[in-house]
Design a protein around this motif. Structure first.
Motif, short mmCIF file in Angstrom:
data_model
loop_
_atom_site.label_atom_id
_atom_site.label_comp_id
_atom_site.label_asym_id
_atom_site.label_seq_id
_atom_site.Cartn_x
_atom_site.Cartn_y
_atom_site.Cartn_z
N ARG A 182 0.71 -1.23 0.11
CA ARG A 182 -0.02 0.01 0.10
C ARG A 182 0.74 1.21 0.14
N GLY A 186 1.16 1.85 -3.84
CA GLY A 186 -0.47 2.11 -3.67
C GLY A 186 -1.39 0.93 -4.14
N VAL A 188 -3.61 -1.90 -2.66
CA VAL A 188 -4.59 -2.27 -1.51
C VAL A 188 -4.86 -3.81 -1.78
N ARG A 206 -5.91 -0.92 -8.89
CA ARG A 206 -4.83 -1.17 -7.96
C ARG A 206 -5.22 -1.81 -6.77
N ARG A 207 -5.95 -3.09 -6.92
CA ARG A 207 -6.23 -3.84 -5.94
C ARG A 207 -5.87 -5.38 -6.03
#
Length: 472
Positions: A182, A186, A188, A206-207
């Protein structure tokens, strides 16, 4: 058990380093003629001279043991036993000479045989339903790992750099990795239901999605994999460029394998893990609990501890399914896995399926007298849904019986009497009285007598001029 002959290993290491026999003899303080006798296994090596050889050749005692030559011998025997080659029985001393004196020629022969098998199978119509030619990228990648002794120093260094940035104890590693994903990238991490995947990265949001069916240690490994994908990319791509896989499929499989390696190195740092493995005498369940990883992760990592000057105990590692299909294998202990066909039904790896979750231990002796302390246990995954059988595998490890005292599973065993004779595979095994044999060995003629039914499934005539088989 016969002592290993290391003369051919000494000769191979000396020639690889481009050193003349006379020059090495001078460094060792012995005559060139005496060194020549040692290299031809006509003289023994004292403990003091063994230490000098280790220093002079820059090789540790595990390398001097000759396990690489024994593995090549097993592969060459398997190749030369193929009846389609139409060869007469090749004497054992010729196989040993080829493996010891001409290892490059031996490796070339094994590579040509593998290529020939692929071509033969394709020409025989063994192909995918789509009609596409059947390639074996898994075998190519497996050989790349094997040729590098399942150890990649650049990945170890990359993992140590990332580990130093995390600065977390094993119990805090999952949280530390998620925080770095994270804070630095960036990304998650999100855990939830996933039907078809265990891990999926969505670049748009961006997961990093992880399946909620994964246990905690597997989630940690998946996060470590993705972190090393980002922070060890240069080291991974450099290894791939050097290996030069022959197909895009092999390159992709190699990339995943190297990232798996890097993730394991991050979660189980080399020096601390080696120290704890020795302290716990390789009690794998205790070792896995201490580092917060799965049993399989702990075992697999142990097979990679091949750093020069700080080697772990040489183990073989194997994972197979109930059908006998091998998904992973590596042999630092010199155990000669059969590349083609099944393994011996008397081997503990098959019996472990009958006792799920229980550690099974066996002293297994091969026909050539080499004996291994083997231990195996099942590991079980989560089923996709109710009613489907869960995926189950056996993870097995083993080491030479000479190192058994360093392994907790040898406690209470009679190392002289509690030995079970096994074979490499039925088609390569000469044991005449085996009641578990699936089919006769390739190099023997069947001896069929309609007036008598033997206890063993097959009787066969010994090979002409064959050496007497060692029995455990």
């Amino acid at each position: 058990m016969a002592a290993p002959r290391i003369g051919r290993t000494i000769r191979r290491l000396r020639t690889e380093r481009g050193e003349a026999q006379m020059a090495l003899a001078v460094r060792l303080g012995i005559s060139a003629s005496y060194l020549n006798l040692i290299e031809h296994d006509q003289r023994g090596v004292t403990a003091a001279l063994l230490i000098k050889l280790s220093e002079a050749l820059g090789a540790d005692l595990a390398t001097l043991s000759g396990h690489q030559e024994r593995l090549m011998e097993a592969g060459l025997r398997e190749v030369l036993a193929d009846p389609l080659l139409g060869l007469e029985t090749v004497p054992e001393d010729e196989v040993e000479t080829l493996a010891g004196s001409a290892p490059n020629a031996g490796r070339a022969m094994l590579a040509l045989y593998r290529a020939w098998r692929v071509a033969r199978e394709d020409a025989s119509g063994i192909s995918l339903p789509t009609g596409r030619r059947l390639l074996l990228p898994t075998e190519e990648v497996r050989d790349i790992f094997h040729d590098r002794a399942n150890h990649f120093p650049s990945l170890e260094e990359a993992a140590e750099r990332v580990g130093a940035r995390l600065g977390a104890a094993p119990s805090e590693m999952n949280h530390a990795i998620a925080a770095r994903l994270r804070g630095e990238h960036g990304i998650v991490v999100q855990v939830g239901p996933m039907e078809q995947s265990h891990r999926r990265y969505d670049a748009a949001t961006r997961r990093l999605h992880l399946s909620d069916s994964l246990p905690r240690e597997s989630r940690g490994f998946q996060m470590a994999f993705h972190l090393m994908l980002l922070e060890a990319r240069e080291a991974v791509e450099s290894i791939i460029a050097q290996a030069a896989p022959s197909t895009t499929e092999a390159a992709a499989l190699l990339r995943v394998g190297l990232l798996n390696y890097a993730a394991g190195a991050l979660l189980l740092p080399y020096a601390p893990y080696l120290a704890q493995a020795r302290a716990l005498r390789h009690d794998m369940e205790a070792l896995a609990a201490r580092f917060g990883v799965s049993f399989e992760q702990a075992c697999h990592r142990l097979s990679t501890l091949q750093r020069e000057g700080a080697r772990g105990l040489p183990f073989f590692f194997l994972r197979l399914d109930p059908a006998g299909n091998v998904g992973k294998r590596f042999s630092a202990a010199g155990f000669p896995f059969a590349r083609y066909g099944g393994s011996c039904p008397r081997w503990i790896v098959h019996g472990a399926f009958a006792t799920p979750g229980m550690m099974r231990v066996q002293l297994a002796a091969l026909p050539d007298g080499a004996t291994f302390l083997c231990f195996a246990r099942t590991v079980q995954g989560a089923p996709a849904k109710w009613g489907e059988p869960p995926p189950i595998h056996v993870v097995a490890m083993g080491c030479d019986i000479g190192r058994a005292a360093e392994v907790v599973y040898a406690d209470g065993l009679d190392l002289e009497k509690a030995v079970v004779g096994i074979g490499l595979s039925c088609r390569l095994c000469d044991r005449e009285d085996c009641r578990s044999r699936a089919f006769p060995p390739l190099e023997h003629r069947l001896a069929v007598d309609p007036l008598e039914e033997s206890a063993a499934p097959y009787r066969f005539a010994p090979k002409p001029g064959a050496k007497a088989m060692r029995r455990a």
